[in-house]
Design a protein around this motif. Structure first.
Motif, short mmCIF file in Angstrom:
data_model
loop_
_atom_site.label_atom_id
_atom_site.label_comp_id
_atom_site.label_asym_id
_atom_site.label_seq_id
_atom_site.Cartn_x
_atom_site.Cartn_y
_atom_site.Cartn_z
N PHE A 43 9.97 47.71 -2.56
CA PHE A 43 9.61 48.95 -3.23
C PHE A 43 10.30 49.04 -4.59
O PHE A 43 11.46 48.68 -4.71
CB PHE A 43 10.02 50.16 -2.38
N GLU B 110 14.16 48.49 -4.06
CA GLU B 110 14.59 48.48 -2.66
C GLU B 110 14.16 47.18 -2.00
O GLU B 110 13.02 46.76 -2.11
CB GLU B 110 13.97 49.67 -1.90
N ARG C 95 5.24 54.42 -0.15
CA ARG C 95 5.82 53.09 0.02
C ARG C 95 7.35 53.14 0.04
O ARG C 95 8.00 52.16 0.37
CB ARG C 95 5.38 52.18 -1.14
N ALA C 96 7.92 54.27 -0.40
CA ALA C 96 9.37 54.34 -0.54
C ALA C 96 10.05 54.47 0.82
O ALA C 96 9.73 55.38 1.58
CB ALA C 96 9.76 55.50 -1.43
N PRO C 97 10.99 53.59 1.13
CA PRO C 97 11.74 53.75 2.38
C PRO C 97 12.62 54.99 2.34
O PRO C 97 13.12 55.37 1.30
CB PRO C 97 12.61 52.48 2.44
N ARG D 33 16.02 56.10 4.07
CA ARG D 33 17.06 55.39 4.81
C ARG D 33 17.99 56.33 5.56
O ARG D 33 17.88 57.55 5.44
CB ARG D 33 17.84 54.49 3.85
N PHE E 60 12.29 49.34 5.70
CA PHE E 60 10.95 48.81 5.55
C PHE E 60 10.62 48.02 6.81
O PHE E 60 11.42 47.21 7.26
CB PHE E 60 10.90 47.92 4.32
#
Lengths: 125, 370
Positions: free
Chosen positions: A37, A57, B294-296, B298, B319
């Motif tokens: 990402f 990321e 799409r951004a994880p 956490r 991910f």
């Protein structure tokens, strides 16, 4: 081709006609591992040297990409947001992150050239 | 270099092999462990789901508890129904404290005259002390054994070539078998959501065994990085992150691991608190969280409802290579725990759209007795 400079935060920068193209180094992508990402800044954003501007990321963790120089963001590389794996494959080639219109040419002096950066990497392991 | 790194790290019997394979070694639970090998986490993860992966999990604690009454006695410390296990069968359970919090999670395999127990690396000393305090000298710490996990859809075919009897083993069972001529304790179990085995062998045989298995074309060495993404997709808890002393098995959505008899009878630490949570419903629950972009999101990411009010927190997130997108799990207030409920994950100060999701993210493919 313009001279390439490097930061201790593992960004590379290349300046042509007052516009700096910025990416992360091959060493940085290797440390990150598989990139999954990328978050890019908005065009027009004014950034200061050392400011966190983009996010990259990997499967493992999130890291920030810092602006090695101050200025205004003029372009971002949408291709790496669409296909983050490009950052691993082409870190110092096509996978640039953003372009900045330089506010202060003098800031470039603080950055390393290729030989100095390679020497710096040797101190890290 | 910081002074904190002066702590001496332990090494597993496979340390030299990890180095030879080009592993990136990192400190984990007091050990120097491979986080990834040259192929990288993504390829290691996908290979495990497609073929077979070999994991060094020798840092985990292995214990034997002797005595025909060991199953009965250990029930004073865990909510799992250990007495219901037939010889050679295995169960997942937790050590609970007086408040119903989880001290550790563990696997117990029952035999007629002993139990075989596997606990987490970071907790193994505390667990051993805890067991000895209640069960005394019958608790034997098996420090002379390594543990190697072989996981993935090809694991059974691979292991059958070195231990023919392993093929017929049921999922969640254990047996003392020869593997490639070496005396091992093998369970059909794992931490990836796939079929597979965990093989306990003498320290002296560990490298030889690992090399034999790695010589199989289907088998790739897999590091802790992929172990984490595999277990996260499989919806399995990581102790110290998704569960700890502040979470009960009920809140952690682990009630499936506690039988009707144990729920009714109690008799384990914190039973009254768990029984109250079963009766009244827990205030919060562990759930899957699927970010929509799409951004994880956490560990530590705050979760909010549509109005922006806090509803919980992510305890594991990243991910998911098989999902090909971000996956996470965490705790939300019970009213928001229904799958499909929209939530916002606050990532770097910005709200990201996400939904409560059913776990696991990738279907379990455990071996079913045919």
């Amino acid at each position: 081709m313009a001279d390439r400079k490097f930061s201790k935060e593992h960004e590379w920068i290349e300046v042509e006609s007052g516009i700096a193209t910025i990416g992360v180094t091959d060493y940085a992508q290797g440390q990150l591992g598989d990139v999954v990402f990328v978050e890019l800044p908005e065009i027009g954003r004014k950034v200061k040297k050392g400011e966190a501007v983009a996010v990259v990321e990997s499967v493992k963790a999130a890291s920030e990409v810092f602006a090695p120089v101050s200025g205004e963001v003029t372009a971002v590389n949408k291709a790496i947001a669409d296909d983050p794996a490009k950052v691993n494959a082409e870190a110092e080639k096509a996978a640039w992150f953003f372009k900045v219109k330089l506010a202060d040419q003098g800031e470039l002096k603080a950055l390393m050239d290729r030989a100095a950066y390679d020497a710096f990497l040797k101190t890290l392991s | 270099m910081s002074a904190l790194q002066d702590q001496v790290l332990l090494r597993t019997p496979l340390y030299a092999l990890h180095q030879e394979l080009g592993a990136k070694l990192v400190p984990f639970a007091g050990y120097e462990m491979p986080v990834q090998y040259p192929p990288g986490i993504l390829k290691e993860h996908l290979h495990t789901r497609a073929a077979a992966g070999l994991f060094d999990v020798s840092h985990m604690g292995q214990l034997r508890i002797k005595g025909a009454d060991a199953a009965k006695r250990i029930e004073a410390l865990v909510p799992g129904d250990i007495q219901a296990l037939k010889a050679g069968r295995m169960r997942y359970t937790q050590f609970t404290d007086e408040r119903g919090g989880i001290l550790d999670d563990l696997m117990i395999t029952r035999f007629d005259d002993h139990l075989f127990v596997v606990v987490n690396a970071a907790c193994k000393q505390a667990d051993t002390d805890h067991l000895r305090k209640y069960l005394g000298a019958s608790v034997e710490s098996l420090d002379d054994r390594a543990l190697i996990a072989l996981q993935g859809p090809r694991a059974a075919a691979v292991l059958a070539r070195h231990a023919p009897d392993a093929a017929a083993m049921a999922f969640m069972s254990g047996a003392y078998l020869k593997v490639a001529g070496m005396a091992c304790f093998v369970t059909r179990s794992g931490y990836t959501g796939e079929d597979g085995y965990e093989i306990s062998c003498p320290v002296a045989d560990a490298e030889k065994l690992a090399r034999k298995l790695l010589a199989e074309p289907d088998v790739m060495a897999i590091g802790l990085g992929a172990r984490d993404s595999l277990r996260l997709e499989a919806g399995l808890c990581l102790y110290g992150h998704d569960i700890d002393t502040s979470t009960t098995p009920v809140e952690a959505a682990l009630s499936w691991s506690i039988s009707k008899r144990r729920r009714a009878e109690g008799g384990f630490p914190g039973a009254a608190i768990l029984q109250q949570q079963w009766r009244d419903g827990p205030k919060r629950l562990r759930v899957g969280i699927r970010p929509e972009g799409r951004a994880p999101a956490r560990e530590g990411t705050e979760l909010a409802d549509a109005a922006g009010a806090g509803v919980g927190k992510i305890t594991s997130g990243g991910f998911g290579p098989s999902v090909n997108g971000p996956v996470a799990m965490g705790y939300v207030v019970a009213a928001q725990a229904k799958p499909g409920t929209p939530v916002q994950a606050i990532v770097r100060g910005k709200p990201l759209a996400a939904r409560v999701a059913t776990l696991p993210f990738t279907p379990h493919r455990y071996h079913r007795a045919g």
